[in-house]
Design an enzyme around this catalytic site. Sequence first.
Site, mmCIF file in Angstrom:
data_model
loop_
_atom_site.group_PDB
_atom_site.id
_atom_site.type_symbol
_atom_site.label_atom_id
_atom_site.label_comp_id
_atom_site.label_asym_id
_atom_site.label_seq_id
_atom_site.Cartn_x
_atom_site.Cartn_y
_atom_site.Cartn_z
ATOM 1 N N ARG A 209 59.317 50.986 49.458
ATOM 2 C CA ARG A 209 59.907 51.936 48.444
ATOM 3 C C ARG A 209 60.144 53.481 49.040
ATOM 4 N NH1 ARG A 209 61.620 51.213 43.226
ATOM 5 N NH2 ARG A 209 60.904 52.941 41.845
ATOM 6 N N GLU B 97 25.073 33.762 42.740
ATOM 7 C CA GLU B 97 25.956 34.316 41.903
ATOM 8 C C GLU B 97 26.544 35.734 42.296
ATOM 9 O OE1 GLU B 97 24.991 34.357 37.736
ATOM 10 O OE2 GLU B 97 26.964 34.989 37.037
#
Length: 387
Positions: free
Chosen positions: A272, A246
Amino acid sequence: MHLNPLYYNEQHLEFAKSIRRFVEKEISPFINEWDESETFPRELYKKAADIGLLGLGFEEQYGGIAGTDAFYTLLASIELAKCASGGLSASLLSHTIGAPPIQHFANEAIKAQVLPQILSGGKISALAITEPGGGSDVASLKTKAVRDGDYFLVSGEKTFITSGMRADYYSVAVRTDPNAKGANGISMLLIDAHSAGISKTKLDKMGWWASDTAHLHFDNVKVPASHLLGPENMGFLVIMNNFNMERFFLAASSYGFALTCYEEALDWAQQRQTFGKRLVDHQVMRHKLVDMATRLTATRALLEDTAYRLGKPELQGSELIAQICMLKNVATQTMQFCADAAVQTLGGMGFMRGTKSERIYREVKVNMIGGGAEEIMKDLISKQLGY
Ligand SMILES: Cc1cc2nc3c(=O)[nH]c(=O)nc-3n(C[C@H](O)[C@H](O)[C@H](O)COP(=O)(O)OP(=O)(O)OC[C@H]3O[C@@H](n4cnc5c(N)ncnc54)[C@H](O)[C@@H]3O)c2cc1C
Protein backbone atom coordinates in the site's frame (compact mmCIF):
# COMPACT_ATOMS: atom_id res chain seq x y z
CA MET A 1 8.45 -15.81 12.70
CA HIS A 2 10.59 -18.89 13.35
CA LEU A 3 9.91 -21.80 15.64
CA ASN A 4 12.64 -22.73 18.12
CA PRO A 5 14.39 -25.64 16.32
CA LEU A 6 15.37 -27.20 19.66
CA TYR A 7 11.83 -28.41 20.15
CA TYR A 8 10.89 -29.94 16.80
CA ASN A 9 11.84 -33.14 14.99
CA GLU A 10 11.20 -34.27 11.40
CA GLN A 11 7.82 -35.80 12.29
CA HIS A 12 6.61 -32.52 13.80
CA LEU A 13 7.57 -30.59 10.69
CA GLU A 14 6.09 -33.17 8.30
CA PHE A 15 2.86 -33.10 10.29
CA ALA A 16 2.75 -29.28 10.14
CA LYS A 17 3.19 -29.45 6.37
CA SER A 18 0.34 -31.91 5.98
CA ILE A 19 -1.99 -29.66 8.02
CA ARG A 20 -0.88 -26.67 5.92
CA ARG A 21 -1.79 -28.52 2.71
CA PHE A 22 -5.12 -29.59 4.23
CA VAL A 23 -5.98 -25.99 5.21
CA GLU A 24 -4.93 -24.62 1.80
CA LYS A 25 -6.93 -27.22 -0.13
CA GLU A 26 -9.91 -28.10 2.03
CA ILE A 27 -10.64 -24.99 4.11
CA SER A 28 -9.24 -21.65 2.95
CA PRO A 29 -10.92 -21.57 -0.49
CA PHE A 30 -14.35 -22.00 1.13
CA ILE A 31 -14.04 -20.35 4.53
CA ASN A 32 -15.61 -16.99 3.69
CA GLU A 33 -18.65 -18.73 2.25
CA TRP A 34 -18.90 -21.12 5.23
CA ASP A 35 -18.53 -18.28 7.72
CA GLU A 36 -21.30 -16.29 6.05
CA SER A 37 -23.58 -19.33 5.96
CA GLU A 38 -22.72 -20.10 9.63
CA THR A 39 -21.74 -23.70 9.06
CA PHE A 40 -19.31 -25.99 7.25
CA PRO A 41 -19.78 -29.40 5.65
CA ARG A 42 -19.89 -32.34 7.99
CA GLU A 43 -17.58 -34.27 5.67
CA LEU A 44 -14.74 -32.04 6.84
CA TYR A 45 -14.58 -34.06 10.08
CA LYS A 46 -13.79 -37.21 8.11
CA LYS A 47 -11.19 -35.42 6.01
CA ALA A 48 -9.59 -34.02 9.17
CA ALA A 49 -9.57 -37.51 10.69
CA ASP A 50 -7.89 -38.93 7.59
CA ILE A 51 -4.86 -36.67 8.00
CA GLY A 52 -4.58 -37.40 11.73
CA LEU A 53 -5.85 -34.06 12.97
CA LEU A 54 -8.67 -35.47 15.10
CA GLY A 55 -6.52 -38.19 16.65
CA LEU A 56 -3.97 -35.85 18.24
CA GLY A 57 -3.50 -36.57 21.93
CA PHE A 58 -5.75 -39.66 21.92
CA GLU A 59 -4.71 -43.28 22.46
CA GLU A 60 -3.94 -45.35 19.38
CA GLN A 61 -6.18 -48.26 20.38
CA TYR A 62 -9.23 -45.98 20.09
CA GLY A 63 -8.18 -44.37 16.81
CA GLY A 64 -5.79 -41.76 18.18
CA ILE A 65 -2.28 -41.01 16.96
CA ALA A 66 0.51 -42.44 19.08
CA GLY A 67 3.28 -40.23 20.42
CA THR A 68 1.77 -36.84 19.67
CA ASP A 69 2.98 -34.32 22.22
CA ALA A 70 1.83 -30.74 22.86
CA PHE A 71 4.06 -29.47 20.04
CA TYR A 72 1.75 -31.23 17.58
CA THR A 73 -1.19 -29.32 19.07
CA LEU A 74 0.80 -26.10 18.83
CA LEU A 75 1.72 -26.70 15.18
CA ALA A 76 -1.80 -27.77 14.24
CA SER A 77 -3.21 -24.62 15.87
CA ILE A 78 -0.80 -22.35 13.98
CA GLU A 79 -1.57 -24.01 10.64
CA LEU A 80 -5.34 -24.05 11.20
CA ALA A 81 -5.28 -20.37 12.14
CA LYS A 82 -4.14 -19.55 8.60
CA CYS A 83 -7.76 -19.93 7.47
CA ALA A 84 -8.55 -17.15 9.97
CA SER A 85 -11.68 -18.76 11.37
CA GLY A 86 -11.77 -19.57 15.06
CA GLY A 87 -15.30 -20.84 14.60
CA LEU A 88 -14.15 -23.48 12.16
CA SER A 89 -11.39 -24.70 14.48
CA ALA A 90 -13.65 -24.62 17.54
CA SER A 91 -16.33 -26.83 16.01
CA LEU A 92 -14.08 -29.08 13.97
CA LEU A 93 -12.07 -29.74 17.14
CA SER A 94 -14.85 -29.62 19.75
CA HIS A 95 -13.93 -33.22 20.59
CA THR A 96 -10.65 -31.91 22.05
CA ILE A 97 -12.72 -30.71 25.01
CA GLY A 98 -15.62 -33.18 24.74
CA ALA A 99 -13.75 -36.46 24.33
CA PRO A 100 -10.85 -36.36 26.84
CA PRO A 101 -13.28 -37.05 29.73
CA ILE A 102 -14.38 -40.13 27.76
CA GLN A 103 -10.81 -41.31 27.15
CA HIS A 104 -9.69 -40.73 30.73
CA PHE A 105 -12.81 -41.60 32.71
CA ALA A 106 -15.35 -43.73 30.74
CA ASN A 107 -15.61 -47.47 31.27
CA GLU A 108 -13.82 -49.67 28.75
CA ALA A 109 -16.95 -50.64 26.78
CA ILE A 110 -17.95 -46.99 26.25
CA LYS A 111 -14.43 -45.99 25.26
CA ALA A 112 -14.23 -48.82 22.73
CA GLN A 113 -17.63 -47.93 21.26
CA VAL A 114 -17.58 -44.13 21.26
CA LEU A 115 -14.00 -42.93 20.79
CA PRO A 116 -13.35 -44.62 17.41
CA GLN A 117 -16.58 -43.05 16.07
CA ILE A 118 -15.45 -39.59 17.16
CA LEU A 119 -11.80 -39.88 16.14
CA SER A 120 -12.71 -41.18 12.69
CA GLY A 121 -14.88 -38.12 12.13
CA GLY A 122 -18.12 -40.13 12.06
CA LYS A 123 -19.61 -38.62 15.23
CA ILE A 124 -19.24 -35.20 16.84
CA SER A 125 -18.43 -34.67 20.50
CA ALA A 126 -19.14 -31.57 22.61
CA LEU A 127 -18.55 -30.48 26.19
CA ALA A 128 -21.45 -29.02 28.17
CA ILE A 129 -20.46 -27.35 31.44
CA THR A 130 -21.71 -23.74 31.26
CA GLU A 131 -25.24 -22.91 32.40
CA PRO A 132 -27.35 -19.77 31.98
CA GLY A 133 -26.80 -19.08 35.69
CA GLY A 134 -23.01 -18.91 35.30
CA GLY A 135 -19.94 -20.24 33.56
CA SER A 136 -17.02 -19.03 35.64
CA ASP A 137 -18.40 -20.41 38.87
CA VAL A 138 -18.52 -24.02 37.70
CA ALA A 139 -19.18 -25.31 41.20
CA SER A 140 -22.57 -23.56 41.27
CA LEU A 141 -24.02 -25.60 38.39
CA LYS A 142 -27.62 -26.75 38.81
CA THR A 143 -28.43 -29.29 36.08
CA LYS A 144 -29.49 -32.29 38.11
CA ALA A 145 -29.17 -36.02 37.56
CA VAL A 146 -31.43 -38.13 39.75
CA ARG A 147 -30.69 -41.84 40.12
CA ASP A 148 -33.51 -44.11 38.93
CA GLY A 149 -32.33 -47.74 39.08
CA ASP A 150 -29.70 -48.28 36.41
CA TYR A 151 -30.33 -44.81 34.96
CA PHE A 152 -30.03 -41.13 35.75
CA LEU A 153 -32.80 -38.70 34.85
CA VAL A 154 -31.18 -35.44 33.79
CA SER A 155 -32.97 -32.07 33.88
CA GLY A 156 -31.60 -28.59 33.43
CA GLU A 157 -30.01 -26.22 30.94
CA LYS A 158 -26.62 -25.69 29.36
CA THR A 159 -25.66 -22.73 27.25
CA PHE A 160 -23.01 -21.46 24.81
CA ILE A 161 -22.20 -25.07 23.87
CA THR A 162 -19.82 -25.38 20.91
CA SER A 163 -21.08 -27.93 18.34
CA GLY A 164 -24.23 -28.07 20.48
CA MET A 165 -26.60 -28.29 17.51
CA ARG A 166 -24.98 -31.10 15.59
CA ALA A 167 -23.01 -33.05 18.19
CA ASP A 168 -23.83 -36.71 18.67
CA TYR A 169 -22.38 -36.94 22.17
CA TYR A 170 -22.35 -34.45 25.01
CA SER A 171 -20.02 -34.79 27.99
CA VAL A 172 -22.21 -33.04 30.56
CA ALA A 173 -21.54 -31.76 34.07
CA VAL A 174 -24.46 -32.52 36.38
CA ARG A 175 -25.27 -32.31 40.07
CA THR A 176 -25.79 -35.83 41.41
CA ASP A 177 -25.89 -34.96 45.10
CA PRO A 178 -28.32 -32.11 45.72
CA ASN A 179 -27.26 -31.83 49.35
CA ALA A 180 -23.54 -31.45 48.68
CA LYS A 181 -22.14 -27.94 48.51
CA GLY A 182 -20.11 -26.37 45.71
CA ALA A 183 -17.62 -28.58 43.93
CA ASN A 184 -18.82 -31.65 45.84
CA GLY A 185 -21.72 -33.65 44.43
CA ILE A 186 -20.95 -32.93 40.77
CA SER A 187 -20.57 -35.74 38.20
CA MET A 188 -19.83 -36.00 34.50
CA LEU A 189 -22.15 -37.99 32.26
CA LEU A 190 -21.86 -38.99 28.63
CA ILE A 191 -25.21 -38.24 27.02
CA ASP A 192 -26.38 -39.33 23.58
CA ALA A 193 -27.31 -36.00 22.00
CA HIS A 194 -30.22 -37.61 20.16
CA SER A 195 -31.92 -38.83 23.36
CA ALA A 196 -35.58 -38.07 24.00
CA GLY A 197 -36.06 -34.98 26.19
CA ILE A 198 -33.24 -32.87 24.73
CA SER A 199 -34.13 -29.66 22.89
CA LYS A 200 -31.53 -27.40 21.24
CA THR A 201 -31.60 -23.77 20.18
CA LYS A 202 -28.98 -22.18 17.93
CA LEU A 203 -27.40 -18.99 19.29
CA ASP A 204 -26.27 -15.99 17.19
CA LYS A 205 -22.85 -14.55 17.95
CA MET A 206 -20.41 -11.67 17.37
CA GLY A 207 -17.91 -14.05 15.77
CA TRP A 208 -17.19 -17.76 15.37
CA TRP A 209 -19.98 -17.81 12.78
CA ALA A 210 -18.79 -21.05 11.21
CA SER A 211 -19.23 -22.76 14.57
CA ASP A 212 -22.62 -23.80 15.83
CA THR A 213 -23.24 -22.68 19.39
CA ALA A 214 -26.32 -23.90 21.22
CA HIS A 215 -28.49 -23.59 24.24
CA LEU A 216 -29.51 -27.07 25.46
CA HIS A 217 -32.53 -28.00 27.49
CA PHE A 218 -32.66 -31.40 29.24
CA ASP A 219 -36.07 -32.58 30.36
CA ASN A 220 -35.89 -35.87 32.27
CA VAL A 221 -33.37 -37.31 29.83
CA LYS A 222 -32.76 -40.99 30.59
CA VAL A 223 -29.03 -41.77 30.76
CA PRO A 224 -27.58 -45.19 31.67
CA ALA A 225 -25.61 -45.04 34.93
CA SER A 226 -22.79 -46.81 33.07
CA HIS A 227 -22.29 -43.51 31.21
CA LEU A 228 -20.72 -41.90 34.27
CA LEU A 229 -17.35 -40.39 33.38
CA GLY A 230 -15.32 -40.95 36.53
CA PRO A 231 -16.68 -41.74 39.97
CA GLU A 232 -20.08 -40.36 40.98
CA ASN A 233 -19.81 -36.99 42.76
CA MET A 234 -16.17 -36.56 41.69
CA GLY A 235 -16.92 -34.76 38.44
CA PHE A 236 -15.30 -31.50 39.45
CA LEU A 237 -11.89 -33.16 39.19
CA VAL A 238 -12.77 -34.41 35.70
CA ILE A 239 -13.70 -30.86 34.69
CA MET A 240 -10.55 -29.32 36.13
CA ASN A 241 -8.43 -32.01 34.51
CA ASN A 242 -9.90 -31.05 31.14
CA PHE A 243 -9.18 -27.35 31.43
CA ASN A 244 -5.38 -27.46 31.09
CA MET A 245 -5.28 -28.74 27.51
CA GLU A 246 -8.30 -26.64 26.54
CA ARG A 247 -6.45 -23.53 27.71
CA PHE A 248 -3.24 -24.57 26.02
CA PHE A 249 -5.16 -25.11 22.77
CA LEU A 250 -6.89 -21.73 23.11
CA ALA A 251 -3.53 -20.07 23.72
CA ALA A 252 -1.90 -21.80 20.74
CA SER A 253 -4.84 -20.81 18.52
CA SER A 254 -4.70 -17.23 19.77
CA TYR A 255 -1.02 -17.10 18.84
CA GLY A 256 -1.86 -18.54 15.41
CA PHE A 257 -4.56 -15.94 14.79
CA ALA A 258 -2.27 -13.14 15.97
CA LEU A 259 0.40 -14.38 13.55
CA THR A 260 -2.13 -14.47 10.71
CA CYS A 261 -3.09 -10.85 11.45
CA TYR A 262 0.58 -9.84 11.51
CA GLU A 263 1.29 -11.53 8.17
CA GLU A 264 -1.73 -9.93 6.51
CA ALA A 265 -0.77 -6.49 7.89
CA LEU A 266 2.89 -6.85 6.85
CA ASP A 267 1.92 -7.88 3.34
CA TRP A 268 -0.48 -4.93 3.05
CA ALA A 269 2.04 -2.47 4.48
CA GLN A 270 4.63 -3.56 1.91
CA GLN A 271 2.26 -2.88 -0.99
CA ARG A 272 0.00 0.00 0.00
CA GLN A 273 1.31 3.44 -0.97
CA THR A 274 0.38 6.64 0.89
CA PHE A 275 2.01 10.06 0.57
CA GLY A 276 4.35 8.73 -2.10
CA LYS A 277 5.77 5.78 -0.20
CA ARG A 278 4.81 2.35 1.08
CA LEU A 279 3.06 2.13 4.46
CA VAL A 280 6.02 0.19 5.80
CA ASP A 281 8.29 3.12 4.93
CA HIS A 282 6.45 5.33 7.44
CA GLN A 283 8.17 4.88 10.78
CA VAL A 284 4.93 4.84 12.77
CA MET A 285 3.57 1.97 10.69
CA ARG A 286 6.87 0.11 10.92
CA HIS A 287 6.75 0.39 14.69
CA LYS A 288 3.22 -0.99 14.73
CA LEU A 289 4.48 -4.09 12.93
CA VAL A 290 7.47 -4.35 15.25
CA ASP A 291 5.20 -4.16 18.29
CA MET A 292 3.17 -7.03 16.85
CA ALA A 293 6.30 -9.08 16.10
CA THR A 294 7.64 -8.44 19.60
CA ARG A 295 4.50 -9.71 21.31
CA LEU A 296 4.33 -12.68 18.96
CA THR A 297 7.92 -13.66 19.73
CA ALA A 298 7.36 -13.47 23.48
CA THR A 299 4.12 -15.45 23.24
CA ARG A 300 5.69 -18.12 21.07
CA ALA A 301 8.55 -18.56 23.54
CA LEU A 302 6.09 -19.04 26.41
CA LEU A 303 4.00 -21.45 24.34
CA GLU A 304 7.01 -23.57 23.44
CA ASP A 305 8.26 -23.59 27.02
CA THR A 306 4.81 -24.66 28.21
CA ALA A 307 4.56 -27.38 25.54
CA TYR A 308 7.95 -28.68 26.71
CA ARG A 309 6.86 -28.73 30.35
CA LEU A 310 3.60 -30.49 29.50
CA GLY A 311 5.66 -33.41 28.22
CA LYS A 312 7.70 -33.80 31.42
CA PRO A 313 5.99 -35.78 34.21
CA GLU A 314 8.37 -34.28 36.81
CA LEU A 315 7.26 -30.74 35.91
CA GLN A 316 3.52 -31.33 36.40
CA GLY A 317 1.87 -29.54 39.29
CA SER A 318 0.46 -26.25 40.47
CA GLU A 319 3.27 -24.16 38.98
CA LEU A 320 2.54 -25.56 35.52
CA ILE A 321 -1.21 -25.01 35.96
CA ALA A 322 -0.43 -21.38 36.85
CA GLN A 323 1.82 -21.07 33.79
CA ILE A 324 -0.93 -22.39 31.49
CA CYS A 325 -3.32 -19.75 32.88
CA MET A 326 -0.66 -17.04 32.40
CA LEU A 327 -0.09 -18.31 28.87
CA LYS A 328 -3.81 -18.12 28.07
CA ASN A 329 -3.91 -14.50 29.19
CA VAL A 330 -0.68 -13.54 27.41
CA ALA A 331 -1.67 -15.24 24.14
CA THR A 332 -5.19 -13.82 24.06
CA GLN A 333 -3.85 -10.33 24.78
CA THR A 334 -1.38 -10.79 21.92
CA MET A 335 -4.26 -11.80 19.67
CA GLN A 336 -6.24 -8.74 20.74
CA PHE A 337 -3.27 -6.43 20.17
CA CYS A 338 -2.41 -7.89 16.77
CA ALA A 339 -6.01 -7.98 15.54
CA ASP A 340 -6.41 -4.31 16.47
CA ALA A 341 -3.09 -3.27 14.93
CA ALA A 342 -3.75 -5.27 11.75
CA VAL A 343 -7.20 -3.77 11.17
CA GLN A 344 -5.69 -0.30 11.74
CA THR A 345 -2.88 -1.05 9.28
CA LEU A 346 -5.33 -2.22 6.64
CA GLY A 347 -7.34 0.97 7.12
CA GLY A 348 -10.84 0.83 5.62
CA MET A 349 -10.01 -2.50 4.05
CA GLY A 350 -9.55 -3.94 7.54
CA PHE A 351 -13.20 -3.18 8.24
CA MET A 352 -14.37 -5.06 5.16
CA ARG A 353 -15.73 -8.58 5.35
CA GLY A 354 -13.41 -11.04 3.66
CA THR A 355 -10.13 -9.82 5.11
CA LYS A 356 -8.63 -12.20 7.64
CA SER A 357 -8.02 -9.49 10.19
CA GLU A 358 -11.66 -8.37 10.12
CA ARG A 359 -12.88 -11.81 11.10
CA ILE A 360 -10.16 -12.40 13.67
CA TYR A 361 -10.94 -8.99 15.22
CA ARG A 362 -14.53 -10.21 15.79
CA GLU A 363 -13.25 -13.42 17.34
CA VAL A 364 -10.85 -11.99 19.91
CA LYS A 365 -13.24 -11.73 22.83
CA VAL A 366 -14.37 -15.34 22.79
CA ASN A 367 -10.78 -16.49 23.27
CA MET A 368 -10.44 -14.10 26.22
CA ILE A 369 -13.69 -15.36 27.80
CA GLY A 370 -14.08 -19.03 26.82
CA GLY A 371 -12.36 -21.82 28.72
CA GLY A 372 -11.93 -19.54 31.75
CA ALA A 373 -12.06 -15.76 31.44
CA GLU A 374 -9.04 -13.54 32.03
CA GLU A 375 -10.09 -12.55 35.55
CA ILE A 376 -10.73 -16.16 36.52
CA MET A 377 -7.28 -17.12 35.17
CA LYS A 378 -5.68 -14.52 37.44
CA ASP A 379 -7.55 -15.83 40.49
CA LEU A 380 -6.47 -19.37 39.66
CA ILE A 381 -2.85 -18.28 39.19
CA SER A 382 -2.78 -16.68 42.62
CA LYS A 383 -4.25 -19.83 44.18
CA GLN A 384 -1.77 -22.12 42.39
CA LEU A 385 1.11 -19.92 43.49
CA GLY A 386 -0.13 -20.10 47.05
CA TYR A 387 -1.22 -16.54 47.85
C1 LIG B 1 -18.78 -18.85 21.58
C2 LIG B 1 -18.67 -19.54 22.90
C3 LIG B 1 -18.48 -20.92 22.93
C4 LIG B 1 -18.44 -21.57 24.16
N1 LIG B 1 -18.33 -22.95 24.18
C5 LIG B 1 -18.53 -23.62 25.35
C6 LIG B 1 -18.59 -25.04 25.37
O1 LIG B 1 -18.41 -25.72 24.34
N2 LIG B 1 -18.87 -25.67 26.55
C7 LIG B 1 -19.07 -24.98 27.70
O2 LIG B 1 -19.32 -25.58 28.72
N3 LIG B 1 -18.98 -23.61 27.72
C8 LIG B 1 -18.73 -22.93 26.58
N4 LIG B 1 -18.65 -21.56 26.58
C9 LIG B 1 -18.84 -20.85 27.82
C10 LIG B 1 -17.60 -20.16 28.38
O3 LIG B 1 -16.70 -21.09 28.90
C11 LIG B 1 -18.12 -19.15 29.43
O4 LIG B 1 -18.75 -18.11 28.70
C12 LIG B 1 -17.02 -18.61 30.31
O5 LIG B 1 -16.54 -19.62 31.17
C13 LIG B 1 -17.50 -17.43 31.16
O6 LIG B 1 -18.69 -17.74 31.81
P1 LIG B 1 -19.94 -16.73 31.70
O7 LIG B 1 -20.16 -16.42 30.27
O8 LIG B 1 -21.08 -17.34 32.42
O9 LIG B 1 -19.49 -15.41 32.41
P2 LIG B 1 -19.64 -15.06 33.97
O10 LIG B 1 -19.17 -16.20 34.78
O11 LIG B 1 -21.01 -14.54 34.22
O12 LIG B 1 -18.60 -13.88 34.12
C14 LIG B 1 -18.82 -12.59 33.51
C15 LIG B 1 -17.57 -11.75 33.66
O13 LIG B 1 -17.30 -11.54 35.03
C16 LIG B 1 -16.00 -12.00 35.37
N5 LIG B 1 -16.04 -12.63 36.68
C17 LIG B 1 -16.86 -13.62 37.09
N6 LIG B 1 -16.59 -13.96 38.35
C18 LIG B 1 -15.57 -13.18 38.76
C19 LIG B 1 -14.81 -13.06 39.95
N7 LIG B 1 -15.03 -13.86 41.00
N8 LIG B 1 -13.83 -12.13 40.02
C20 LIG B 1 -13.57 -11.33 38.95
N9 LIG B 1 -14.24 -11.41 37.78
C21 LIG B 1 -15.22 -12.32 37.68
C22 LIG B 1 -15.64 -13.01 34.30
O14 LIG B 1 -14.25 -13.12 34.16
C23 LIG B 1 -16.31 -12.43 33.07
O15 LIG B 1 -15.47 -11.43 32.53
C24 LIG B 1 -18.59 -20.85 25.37
C25 LIG B 1 -18.72 -19.46 25.33
C26 LIG B 1 -18.77 -18.82 24.13
C27 LIG B 1 -18.95 -17.33 24.13
